[in-house]
Design a protein around this motif. Structure first.
Motif, PDB file in Angstrom:
ATOM      1  N   UNK A 194      10.716  11.107   1.414  1.00  0.00           N
ATOM      2  CA  UNK A 194       9.888  12.264   1.773  1.00  0.00           C
ATOM      3  C   UNK A 194       9.672  13.429   0.594  1.00  0.00           C
ATOM      4  N   UNK A 195      10.535  13.601  -0.022  1.00  0.00           N
ATOM      5  CA  UNK A 195      10.326  14.587  -1.052  1.00  0.00           C
ATOM      6  C   UNK A 195      10.314  14.398  -2.516  1.00  0.00           C
ATOM      7  N   UNK A 196      10.500  12.951  -2.858  1.00  0.00           N
ATOM      8  CA  UNK A 196      10.319  12.662  -4.351  1.00  0.00           C
ATOM      9  C   UNK A 196       9.561  11.276  -4.470  1.00  0.00           C
ATOM     10  N   UNK A 197       8.832  11.141  -3.373  1.00  0.00           N
ATOM     11  CA  UNK A 197       8.145   9.770  -3.687  1.00  0.00           C
ATOM     12  C   UNK A 197       6.818  10.082  -4.519  1.00  0.00           C
ATOM     13  N   UNK A 198       6.127   9.086  -4.903  1.00  0.00           N
ATOM     14  CA  UNK A 198       4.848   9.366  -5.786  1.00  0.00           C
ATOM     15  C   UNK A 198       3.807  10.076  -4.959  1.00  0.00           C
ATOM     16  N   UNK A 199       3.983   9.846  -3.670  1.00  0.00           N
ATOM     17  CA  UNK A 199       3.136  10.791  -2.565  1.00  0.00           C
ATOM     18  C   UNK A 199       3.333  12.165  -2.576  1.00  0.00           C
TER      19      UNK A 199
ATOM     20  N   UNK B 291      -1.989  10.774   1.805  1.00  0.00           N
ATOM     21  CA  UNK B 291      -0.506  10.890   1.496  1.00  0.00           C
ATOM     22  C   UNK B 291       0.392   9.611   2.404  1.00  0.00           C
ATOM     23  N   UNK B 292       1.227   8.961   1.874  1.00  0.00           N
ATOM     24  CA  UNK B 292       1.986   7.955   2.472  1.00  0.00           C
ATOM     25  C   UNK B 292       3.251   8.439   2.945  1.00  0.00           C
ATOM     26  N   UNK B 293       3.498   9.611   2.515  1.00  0.00           N
ATOM     27  CA  UNK B 293       4.943  10.154   2.832  1.00  0.00           C
ATOM     28  C   UNK B 293       4.468  11.563   3.299  1.00  0.00           C
ATOM     29  N   UNK B 294       5.091  12.282   4.218  1.00  0.00           N
ATOM     30  CA  UNK B 294       4.701  13.667   4.700  1.00  0.00           C
ATOM     31  C   UNK B 294       5.803  14.857   4.297  1.00  0.00           C
TER      32      UNK B 294
ATOM     33  N   UNK C 144      -6.950   1.589  -0.236  1.00  0.00           N
ATOM     34  CA  UNK C 144      -5.840   1.984  -1.319  1.00  0.00           C
ATOM     35  C   UNK C 144      -5.759   3.455  -1.257  1.00  0.00           C
ATOM     36  N   UNK C 145      -4.433   3.870  -1.155  1.00  0.00           N
ATOM     37  CA  UNK C 145      -4.138   5.295  -1.098  1.00  0.00           C
ATOM     38  C   UNK C 145      -3.980   5.812  -2.501  1.00  0.00           C
ATOM     39  N   UNK C 146      -4.778   6.567  -3.091  1.00  0.00           N
ATOM     40  CA  UNK C 146      -4.617   7.050  -4.478  1.00  0.00           C
ATOM     41  C   UNK C 146      -3.729   8.080  -4.695  1.00  0.00           C
TER      42      UNK C 146
END
Length: 334
Positions: A60-65, A157-160, A291-293
């Motif tokens: 949730x906090x350190x992903x690429x998203x 965003x793939x994680x919130x 695709x999610x940029x």
């Protein structure tokens, strides 16, 4: 130049965490973390360590998203701070007041209501009208392809996490700032004309009391992986965190649902309401396997290319149809 940019950054970036008027105010963030912790321990029966690990998960906090969220938040603070306001609420209020003043011969319509009633009414009306306007514009951002090209940046965003709320393209930021100025200006203008100098807001720490309360009771959990749902009858009026997470879902059944910000009654009225479910598990991102940029180049510049293509396409089609049509017979003879 760099000193000015640094000042914009300091003022606009820091105020998001220091001002009680902002959703990311440190007090609201702490309240959200506390609510999430109590919910996981009490409702989900997790142990303390497990609950904390869940709240502060790396995904949730350190992903690429999430890293893209932080970068966009920082850059947008500079961009929006450097941009002059296109429409000010005071200008809208003044224009509307003067118009009503001319139409009604300068007489306030209501004079006997106590100031505290006026303040309560103004605070409530401003909150409700503003929330409906947010719902309406949000729905338009999904329905109009050119606007969706910019709004989809937020949905990529793939994680919130709470900062995801500010993962927005500057074009969308401009649209919503104009919306806010028009709504606030209209409400101020009407109320000042009707009630004169009795108009004021009921405030807590300098913020609209209702909006402050909404932020204090967990609005930051709307953009999070903590799916707190409400009692179903309540979810028909107030948007739960889990309901807004459904809005970000890639599940086809969730497309164009739960547009509301604080209130879900608008979704109920316009048939876009979906209730949360117990232990819901959702995947976030863009629909139709798009695709999610997460790169800044794609997030900032791709929407302009997509919007441009959408605008040029009908013009190109029109020119093509014009060329393919045979000339009138009289012109052919000439």
């Amino acid at each position: 130049m760099f000193e000015v940019a640094a000042q914009w950054f300091t003022d606009d970036w820091a105020v998001n965490f220091s001002s009680p008027q902002k959703r990311l105010f440190w007090g609201h963030l702490f309240a959200a973390f506390f609510i999430a912790f109590i919910w996981l321990v009490w409702a989900k029966r997790q142990r303390t360590r497990s609950a904390l690990k869940h709240i502060f998960s790396r995904e949730a906090w350190a992903s690429k998203s999430a890293r893209a969220d932080y970068l966009m938040f920082t850059i947008n603070s500079i961009v929006m701070g450097a941009m002059p306001r296109l429409v000010g609420s005071s200008a809208v209020a003044y224009l509307l007041f003067e118009t009503m003043h001319a139409v009604f011969d300068g007489r306030p319509l209501i004079t006997l209501i106590p100031p505290w009633v006026v303040a309560t009414l103004f605070t409530l009306v401003l909150f409700v009208v503003d929330d409906f306007a947010r719902y309406a514009v949000h729905r338009l951002m999904h329905a109009v392809p050119v606007l969706w090209a910019f709004h989809k940046v937020h949905h990529s965003a793939t994680s919130l996490n709470p900062v995801t709320v500010l993962r927005t393209h500057p074009v969308e930021g401009i649209i919503f700032s104009i919306r806010g100025a028009l709504v606030q200006g209209a409400c101020i203008g009407v109320f000042v004309f009707c009630f004169g100098d009795k108009v004021s807001l009921v405030m807590i720490l300098g913020a609209n009391a209702i909006k402050f309360g909404f932020n204090a009771i967990g609005s930051n959990l709307r953009h999070s992986h903590i799916a707190i749902g409400f009692w179903k009858p309540l979810e028909k009026v107030v948007m739960s965190p889990a309901q807004h997470q459904i809005h970000h879902s890639v599940d086809r059944a969730h497309y164009d649902k739960n547009f509301g910000v604080a209130l879900s009654c608008w979704d109920l009225m316009f048939d876009s309401l979906v209730h949360s479910t117990a232990n819901q598990s959702l995947k976030f991102g863009l629909r139709n396997n798009e695709r999610n940029p997460h790169s800044l180049k794609q997030l900032y510049f791709r929407p302009f290319l997509e919007a441009g293509a959408l605008l040029v396409k009908p013009i190109t089609r029109l020119l093509k149809d014009t060329r393919s049509k045979p000339l009138p017979q009289a012109l052919n003879k000439s």
